[in-house]
Design an enzyme around this catalytic site. Sequence first.
Site, PDB file in Angstrom:
ATOM      1  CG  HIS A   1      15.781 -13.026  61.707  1.00 11.47           C
ATOM      2  ND1 HIS A   1      15.354 -11.854  61.124  1.00 11.47           N
ATOM      3  CD2 HIS A   1      15.771 -13.955  60.719  1.00 11.47           C
ATOM      4  CE1 HIS A   1      15.091 -12.066  59.830  1.00 11.47           C
ATOM      5  NE2 HIS A   1      15.343 -13.345  59.567  1.00 11.47           N
TER       6      HIS A   1
ATOM      7  CG  HIS B   1      19.458 -13.880  57.259  1.00 13.35           C
ATOM      8  ND1 HIS B   1      19.405 -14.354  55.963  1.00 13.35           N
ATOM      9  CD2 HIS B   1      18.177 -13.672  57.650  1.00 13.35           C
ATOM     10  CE1 HIS B   1      18.135 -14.424  55.575  1.00 13.35           C
ATOM     11  NE2 HIS B   1      17.364 -14.032  56.581  1.00 13.35           N
TER      12      HIS B   1
HETATM   13  P1  AMP Z   1      14.467 -13.480  55.884  1.00 14.33           P
HETATM   14  O1  AMP Z   1      13.051 -13.231  55.625  1.00 14.33           O
HETATM   15  O2  AMP Z   1      14.701 -14.449  57.012  1.00 14.33           O
HETATM   16  O3  AMP Z   1      15.226 -13.850  54.635  1.00 14.33           O
HETATM   17  O4  AMP Z   1      15.095 -12.142  56.436  1.00 14.33           O
HETATM   18  C1  AMP Z   1      15.684 -11.183  55.625  1.00 14.33           C
HETATM   19  C2  AMP Z   1      15.741  -9.951  56.489  1.00 14.33           C
HETATM   20  O5  AMP Z   1      16.610  -9.027  55.872  1.00 14.33           O
HETATM   21  C3  AMP Z   1      14.376  -9.250  56.571  1.00 14.33           C
HETATM   22  O6  AMP Z   1      13.973  -9.191  57.942  1.00 14.33           O
HETATM   23  C4  AMP Z   1      14.628  -7.884  55.988  1.00 14.33           C
HETATM   24  O7  AMP Z   1      13.931  -6.860  56.668  1.00 14.33           O
HETATM   25  C5  AMP Z   1      16.135  -7.753  56.149  1.00 14.33           C
HETATM   26  N1  AMP Z   1      16.725  -6.830  55.180  1.00 14.33           N
HETATM   27  C6  AMP Z   1      16.586  -6.818  53.859  1.00 14.33           C
HETATM   28  N2  AMP Z   1      17.316  -5.821  53.312  1.00 14.33           N
HETATM   29  C7  AMP Z   1      17.952  -5.216  54.334  1.00 14.33           C
HETATM   30  C8  AMP Z   1      18.840  -4.114  54.418  1.00 14.33           C
HETATM   31  N3  AMP Z   1      19.242  -3.446  53.349  1.00 14.33           N
HETATM   32  N4  AMP Z   1      19.285  -3.759  55.637  1.00 14.33           N
HETATM   33  C9  AMP Z   1      18.910  -4.418  56.720  1.00 14.33           C
HETATM   34  N5  AMP Z   1      18.066  -5.475  56.719  1.00 14.33           N
HETATM   35  C10 AMP Z   1      17.583  -5.862  55.517  1.00 14.33           C
END
Ligand code: AMP
Length: 436
Positions: free
Chosen positions: A424, A422
């Site tokens: 950001h 993903h």
């Molecule tokens: P990372 O730490 O780079 O793996 O980012 C994962 C991101 O996914 C985090 O910023 C979380 O806040 C986001 N996240 C996790 N669950 C959800 C969800 N259900 N809806 C939207 N964002 C999410």
Amino acid sequence: MRAAGVVLNLVLTVVATGAVTTVFGFRPLLVTKRITTTTTTQLMAVTSQSTMATDKNNNNSISNADHVLFDVPVSNNGARCRIILYKKGISSDRVDIVSPAALGGLRSEEYMKFSPLGLMPCLSIQKSDNPHGISSLAESDTIARYLLSEYSAEGPSFLPDHPRSNQICRWHDVYLQSIQGCLYKPASRLPIGDFPDRKGAIAAYRRNLEVIEGFLGEDGVGGAGSSVAYLCGEEVSLADATLFPSAVFASYMLPKFDEDTTSPRPPLPPKLTRWFDDLRTNDEVFSRVYREIMDTLVKSWEETNHRWDGIWLAGLRDTAPATIFDRIISGEIPAEIVRQDEHILAFRDINPMAPAHILVIPKDRNGLTALRRATAEHTDILGRLLVAAGEIASDKTLGFGDGARIVINDGPDGGQEVNHLHVHVLGGRKLGNTFC
Ligand code: AMP
């Protein structure tokens, strides 16, 4: 060139006299015939620097046959020409089959004088009565039709004007054969045709087999009372010669890509399955070509080189557990989706680290649990993710101002929590300069 060398070794048999012959009629070098300079001028000109053999008359020669078909047993497009030669019973003094290794390999300067892109097969025309003034042909359908015309008085005609045969041949060459590399080419040789990734190419490959199945019509193949039925009825056609080698590839390779490896889908649609099984079992020439191709596929490509072990969707697959993002993609859990298309999904981060915080993900993870898993198979989706991230970052309606920070966390040390790649996209205020 290396592959050709391997094939060369496989097919070479040195007989007691010192002459060289081959299994299946393939010869890398001819050393037993007298050169007639009037018939071999062109070939001699390009082979003077190459690996040569000396015949009993002390002449250097690749061959002094009327024609030389440069080809190797596994060559899919060359196989259609061999089927024609075998069916018509054309002897090697009229068309000699020689490996391109005899000229130094596919990429050698000598070979590329015959075949400008270094492809197989290629036909050198050396006979003295050559009314067309063409000394070589370097494309398989062209070679096949030349052979049908040149040897029209011998053996089956192959129905060169039959509309169904022509339809199948053209469809095969333009749409099926052009993407067949998806079944065996490594990631480094992507994209394939119009398809940037293997999954798309394989789906299109299957679809084109269905299209060809549709061309067979009601009468189909294997009609009542026929011992061997060809694609255009009781008589062998160019379509049989053209499609059969690809059917060998498809029947062997497509199951390797089936998502359900325990009970893979039949690689060929029903009528083509019947036709293929019938020819490879009951027709002597098609059986022979089947063995020629399979011998290299199994012994060299599979058992020796383990070719499919490193190919995505065959030996390599995404076996990592699903993540919360799969549930967002399927709609099982809600998310504030801001943009999506066939390939990507963008939604607001549930725990925003800036006034605007959007995540962009591939809808099909396809092994991208993290960026470190990216290979050439993923070039297209990686590009799409970054283009989408850039567009989102410039979208003021999403809360972005003059710029954004675009971040990919990768692995535990990078702070990655969700094992689904993903991107950001953060903004909506001036962000600090520290990254960590
Ligand atoms: P990372 O730490 O780079 O793996 O980012 C994962 C991101 O996914 C985090 O910023 C979380 O806040 C986001 N996240 C996790 N669950 C959800 C969800 N259900 N809806 C939207 N964002 C999410």
